[in-house]
Design a protein around this motif. Structure first.
Motif, PDB file in Angstrom:
ATOM      1  N   LEU A  18      -7.443 -13.025 -12.388  1.00 18.17           N
ATOM      2  CA  LEU A  18      -5.995 -13.252 -12.437  1.00 18.17           C
ATOM      3  C   LEU A  18      -5.731 -14.732 -12.202  1.00 18.17           C
ATOM      4  N   GLY A  19      -6.022 -15.489 -13.206  1.00 13.53           N
ATOM      5  CA  GLY A  19      -5.942 -16.943 -13.158  1.00 13.53           C
ATOM      6  C   GLY A  19      -7.017 -17.505 -14.074  1.00 13.53           C
ATOM      7  N   LYS A  20      -7.262 -18.783 -13.955  1.00 13.49           N
ATOM      8  CA  LYS A  20      -8.356 -19.374 -14.715  1.00 13.49           C
ATOM      9  C   LYS A  20      -9.682 -18.872 -14.161  1.00 13.49           C
ATOM     10  N   ASP A  21     -10.734 -18.970 -14.975  1.00  5.19           N
ATOM     11  CA  ASP A  21     -12.039 -18.467 -14.556  1.00  5.19           C
ATOM     12  C   ASP A  21     -12.558 -19.169 -13.303  1.00  5.19           C
ATOM     13  N   THR A  22     -12.063 -20.393 -13.055  1.00  2.00           N
ATOM     14  CA  THR A  22     -12.524 -21.159 -11.893  1.00  2.00           C
ATOM     15  C   THR A  22     -11.614 -20.990 -10.671  1.00  2.00           C
ATOM     16  N   ASP A  23     -10.512 -20.277 -10.809  1.00  2.00           N
ATOM     17  CA  ASP A  23      -9.569 -20.109  -9.694  1.00  2.00           C
ATOM     18  C   ASP A  23     -10.159 -19.226  -8.604  1.00  2.00           C
ATOM     19  N   LYS A  24      -9.896 -19.598  -7.366  1.00  2.00           N
ATOM     20  CA  LYS A  24     -10.315 -18.808  -6.210  1.00  2.00           C
ATOM     21  C   LYS A  24      -9.072 -18.287  -5.485  1.00  2.00           C
ATOM     22  N   PRO A  25      -9.207 -17.169  -4.745  1.00  2.83           N
ATOM     23  CA  PRO A  25      -8.051 -16.621  -4.021  1.00  2.83           C
ATOM     24  C   PRO A  25      -7.455 -17.632  -3.045  1.00  2.83           C
ATOM     25  N   GLU A  26      -6.132 -17.640  -2.940  1.00  4.22           N
ATOM     26  CA  GLU A  26      -5.439 -18.561  -2.043  1.00  4.22           C
ATOM     27  C   GLU A  26      -5.540 -18.123  -0.582  1.00  4.22           C
ATOM     28  N   PHE A  27      -5.653 -16.810  -0.360  1.00  3.85           N
ATOM     29  CA  PHE A  27      -5.630 -16.280   1.001  1.00  3.85           C
ATOM     30  C   PHE A  27      -6.917 -15.507   1.284  1.00  3.85           C
ATOM     31  N   SER A  28      -7.289 -15.449   2.558  1.00  2.00           N
ATOM     32  CA  SER A  28      -8.439 -14.636   2.946  1.00  2.00           C
ATOM     33  C   SER A  28      -8.150 -13.173   2.627  1.00  2.00           C
ATOM     34  N   THR A  29      -9.212 -12.373   2.544  1.00  2.00           N
ATOM     35  CA  THR A  29      -9.030 -10.970   2.196  1.00  2.00           C
ATOM     36  C   THR A  29      -8.156 -10.249   3.218  1.00  2.00           C
ATOM     37  N   PHE A  30      -8.374 -10.519   4.512  1.00  2.00           N
ATOM     38  CA  PHE A  30      -7.559  -9.875   5.545  1.00  2.00           C
ATOM     39  C   PHE A  30      -6.093 -10.245   5.395  1.00  2.00           C
ATOM     40  N   THR A  31      -5.808 -11.542   5.248  1.00  2.00           N
ATOM     41  CA  THR A  31      -4.419 -11.980   5.112  1.00  2.00           C
ATOM     42  C   THR A  31      -3.798 -11.421   3.846  1.00  2.00           C
ATOM     43  N   TRP A  32      -4.576 -11.413   2.746  1.00  2.00           N
ATOM     44  CA  TRP A  32      -4.073 -10.869   1.487  1.00  2.00           C
ATOM     45  C   TRP A  32      -3.670  -9.406   1.641  1.00  2.00           C
ATOM     46  N   LEU A  33      -4.569  -8.601   2.207  1.00  2.00           N
ATOM     47  CA  LEU A  33      -4.272  -7.184   2.380  1.00  2.00           C
ATOM     48  C   LEU A  33      -3.129  -6.976   3.380  1.00  2.00           C
ATOM     49  N   ALA A  34      -3.050  -7.824   4.404  1.00  2.00           N
ATOM     50  CA  ALA A  34      -1.962  -7.725   5.374  1.00  2.00           C
ATOM     51  C   ALA A  34      -0.621  -7.995   4.711  1.00  2.00           C
ATOM     52  N   MET A  35      -0.571  -8.995   3.834  1.00  2.00           N
ATOM     53  CA  MET A  35       0.668  -9.323   3.129  1.00  2.00           C
ATOM     54  C   MET A  35       1.038  -8.215   2.156  1.00  2.00           C
ATOM     55  N   VAL A  36       0.032  -7.672   1.456  1.00  2.00           N
ATOM     56  CA  VAL A  36       0.279  -6.562   0.524  1.00  2.00           C
ATOM     57  C   VAL A  36       0.871  -5.368   1.261  1.00  2.00           C
ATOM     58  N   PHE A  37       0.242  -4.998   2.370  1.00  2.00           N
ATOM     59  CA  PHE A  37       0.684  -3.825   3.125  1.00  2.00           C
ATOM     60  C   PHE A  37       2.058  -4.042   3.759  1.00  2.00           C
ATOM     61  N   SER A  38       2.284  -5.210   4.362  1.00  2.00           N
ATOM     62  CA  SER A  38       3.536  -5.473   5.061  1.00  2.00           C
ATOM     63  C   SER A  38       4.721  -5.460   4.109  1.00  2.00           C
ATOM     64  N   ALA A  39       4.533  -6.046   2.941  1.00  2.00           N
ATOM     65  CA  ALA A  39       5.630  -6.087   1.976  1.00  2.00           C
ATOM     66  C   ALA A  39       5.830  -4.745   1.288  1.00  2.00           C
ATOM     67  N   GLY A  40       4.747  -3.940   1.213  1.00  2.00           N
ATOM     68  CA  GLY A  40       4.824  -2.704   0.441  1.00  2.00           C
ATOM     69  C   GLY A  40       5.450  -1.526   1.151  1.00  2.00           C
ATOM     70  N   MET A  41       4.977  -1.194   2.351  1.00  2.00           N
ATOM     71  CA  MET A  41       5.401   0.069   2.963  1.00  2.00           C
ATOM     72  C   MET A  41       5.562   0.013   4.471  1.00  2.00           C
ATOM     73  N   GLY A  42       5.499  -1.158   5.068  1.00  2.00           N
ATOM     74  CA  GLY A  42       5.466  -1.237   6.518  1.00  2.00           C
ATOM     75  C   GLY A  42       6.548  -0.454   7.226  1.00  2.00           C
ATOM     76  N   ILE A  43       7.809  -0.762   6.922  1.00  2.00           N
ATOM     77  CA  ILE A  43       8.923  -0.085   7.595  1.00  2.00           C
ATOM     78  C   ILE A  43       8.903   1.411   7.297  1.00  2.00           C
ATOM     79  N   GLY A  44       8.623   1.770   6.050  1.00  2.00           N
ATOM     80  CA  GLY A  44       8.642   3.175   5.672  1.00  2.00           C
ATOM     81  C   GLY A  44       7.635   4.006   6.453  1.00  2.00           C
ATOM     82  N   LEU A  45       6.425   3.479   6.621  1.00  2.00           N
ATOM     83  CA  LEU A  45       5.402   4.214   7.372  1.00  2.00           C
ATOM     84  C   LEU A  45       5.809   4.397   8.831  1.00  2.00           C
ATOM     85  N   VAL A  46       6.345   3.344   9.438  1.00  2.00           N
ATOM     86  CA  VAL A  46       6.767   3.452  10.831  1.00  2.00           C
ATOM     87  C   VAL A  46       7.908   4.461  10.957  1.00  2.00           C
ATOM     88  N   PHE A  47       8.809   4.459   9.972  1.00  2.00           N
ATOM     89  CA  PHE A  47       9.968   5.357  10.007  1.00  2.00           C
ATOM     90  C   PHE A  47       9.550   6.812   9.834  1.00  2.00           C
TER      91      PHE A  47
END
Length: 504
Positions: A72-101
């Protein structure tokens, strides 16, 4: 501020009209949206279920096919965020409040009112966990992933502007540059407004309900508006710092707090029971996944599947423009395989763990200790379910305030992410929208949350999400074909170039 785009003018005007409508005649807004919701749920449930299942199958095919190596980018592009931070951002934006609720509230609701069979039984307890996993599992994240993958691929791989209509260019051509493209972009923005306002409204009711449950302060509309006002100020301050600071740090904090709360309840609650619930219910979920994916049990006179499964699928579709756009923004440099497996598997497993711990604890209290969680929910609202089980544990009051803090940080992260996405979508895909544009959308989404609470509470939020989700479902179905066509063209071009190099 630069010249305002037509998409911003149209979408902000529609949002303002909605706000004014709800402020002046809230009963009319509630009744009209309720009628439309009932019609869509009753007549198009099959569409939502079929589409969600198709997305899941399609994504798994992409991940394990030759297309999985595409970056998802040029062949030489590397991820901007660490895997933990990436997954944390994905999860927090996706369903965080809903799961707690819903983590405790949904299993308890299904336990007493299962999709079929007798309530308050061992069978209904198993069904409660299975369907809670189902509603928050692979299908939900597949809906997010199909949107995020398309936006990330066309923006970072093909160099297209990060506006929603670009994902359909392979099948619609230059039509996306005209009125049709603007209409698609407006639909995405309106879906984002309602998809953010829904969790904001739920978060406000849960924070207000938790404070009321713990302190005795009345949980009413005024208290909820005060909560929204305070959090609006906080997320606007966070929005000014950008992705690399505000959302990144908040997302990491969210996940750390969530894990701490999860571990605390696991060890202070019925630990062995929770482990048994997790293993048996997870197996039950996987075993019955094909059946649940397409089954509405049409021969039974029951609205359960429309009220729960169809609602959730419409909710995830409505939330897809917001969650998908944000997930795409933080996923540059990942391969298609990394993206699909990361977005599908990790958040789903965490959600299953969450429901096992909080839902399992709630059912244990209800079945064996006769704690009366349902009765408390009926008297004080669904939003107090979490605090009901926390208060029954050691250090319950202190941990309950930690729960409020967790909801607040998820609240801020969701609103912050949403403000960024709205500003980006309404400025022709600008990856660094101005703070003034973020401020405008921040105010509008908070006002929309207030109006939805004013006009009908959670019911109005549900109606708005289901209505906007219908046209989006059609767009996302077309997105599958658009992605496949583009992937095929890229693979054919690559093969042609490799053959050409061999010949030369």
């Amino acid at each position: 501020m630069k010249k305002l785009s037509p998409v911003f003018i149209i979408s902000s005007a529609i949002t303002l009209i909605f706000i004014i409508w709800g402020a002046l005649v809230p009963e009319n807004l509630s009744s009209v949206t309720s009628v439309i919701q009932t019609f869509l749920q009753g007549n198009f449930g099959w569409l939502y279920l079929t589409a969600a299942t198709a997305f899941l199958v399609f994504l798994l095919y992409l991940a394990f096919s030759r297309y999985g190596q595409i970056r998802l980018g040029k062949d030489t592009d590397k991820p901007e965020f660490s895997t933990f931070t990436w997954l944390a951002m994905v999860f927090s934006a996706g369903m965080g409040i809903g799961l707690v609720f819903w983590g405790a509230a949904e299993p308890i609701s299904h336990f007493h009112n299962p999709p079929f069979g007798k309530g308050e039984s061992a069978e209904s307890a198993a069904l409660a966990m299975r369907y809670s996993f189902f509603h928050w599992g692979f299908h939900a994240w597949a809906i997010y992933a199909i949107t995020g993958l398309a936006i990330a691929y066309f923006a970072f791989r093909k160099g297209a502007s990060q506006v929603p209509s670009e994902i359909l260019r392979p099948i619609l051509g230059n039509k996306v540059d005209g009125g049709l493209g603007r209409a698609i972009n407006v639909i995405f923005i309106m879906a984002t407004v309602f998809a953010i306002s829904g969790p904001l409204g739920m978060g406000a009711t849960q924070i207000s309900g938790g404070i009321s449950y713990l302190t005795g302060i009345q949980n009413n509309f005024t208290t909820q508006v005060i909560v929204i006002g305070v959090v609006t100020v906080l997320f606007m301050l966070s929005a000014k710092t950008g992705l690399e600071r505000g959302i990144k740090y908040l997302s990491n904090t969210n996940v750390i707090l969530a894990i701490f709360l999860l571990v605390f309840v696991f060890f202070t609650g019925p630990t062995t029971f929770i482990l048994n619930v997790f293993t048996s219910s997870f197996g039950d979920y996987i075993q019955n996944l094909p059946n649940m994916s397409l089954n509405q049990r049409p021969f039974e006179q029951s609205s359960w599947f429309q009220d729960w499964t169809v609602f959730y699928w419409a909710w995830w579709v409505a939330a897809a423009p917001f969650a998908g756009s944000f997930i795409a923004r933080v996923s540059k440099g990942r391969t298609v395989r990394e993206f699909v497996l990361g977005v599908l598997i990790v958040p789903t497993i965490f959600g299953i763990l969450w429901f096992s711990v909080f839902g399992g604890t709630a059912i244990s209290l209800e079945m064996f200790d006769h704690f009366g969680v349902k009765e408390i929910m009926e008297n004080q609202g669904v939003e107090v379910a979490l605090f009901t089980i926390l208060k029954g544990l050691p250090l319950g009051t202190i941990i309950s305030f930690l729960g409020i803090l967790l909801i607040g940080t998820f609240f801020i992260t969701t609103a912050d992410s949403g403000t960024y996405v709205l500003a980006m979508q309404s400025t022709n895909g600008n990856l660094n929208p101005s703070n003034s544009m973020k401020f405008i959308w921040g105010i509008l989404q908070s006002l929309t949350a207030v109006i939805l609470l004013w006009s009908g509470g959670l019911g109005a939020i549900v109606s708005a999400l289901i209505i906007i989700g219908f046209p989006l479902a059609i767009i996302l179905i077309l997105t599958m074909f658009s992605l496949l066509k583009s992937f095929k063209n890229e693979a054919e071009k690559k093969s042609f170039n490799e053959e050409k190099e061999k010949v030369s």
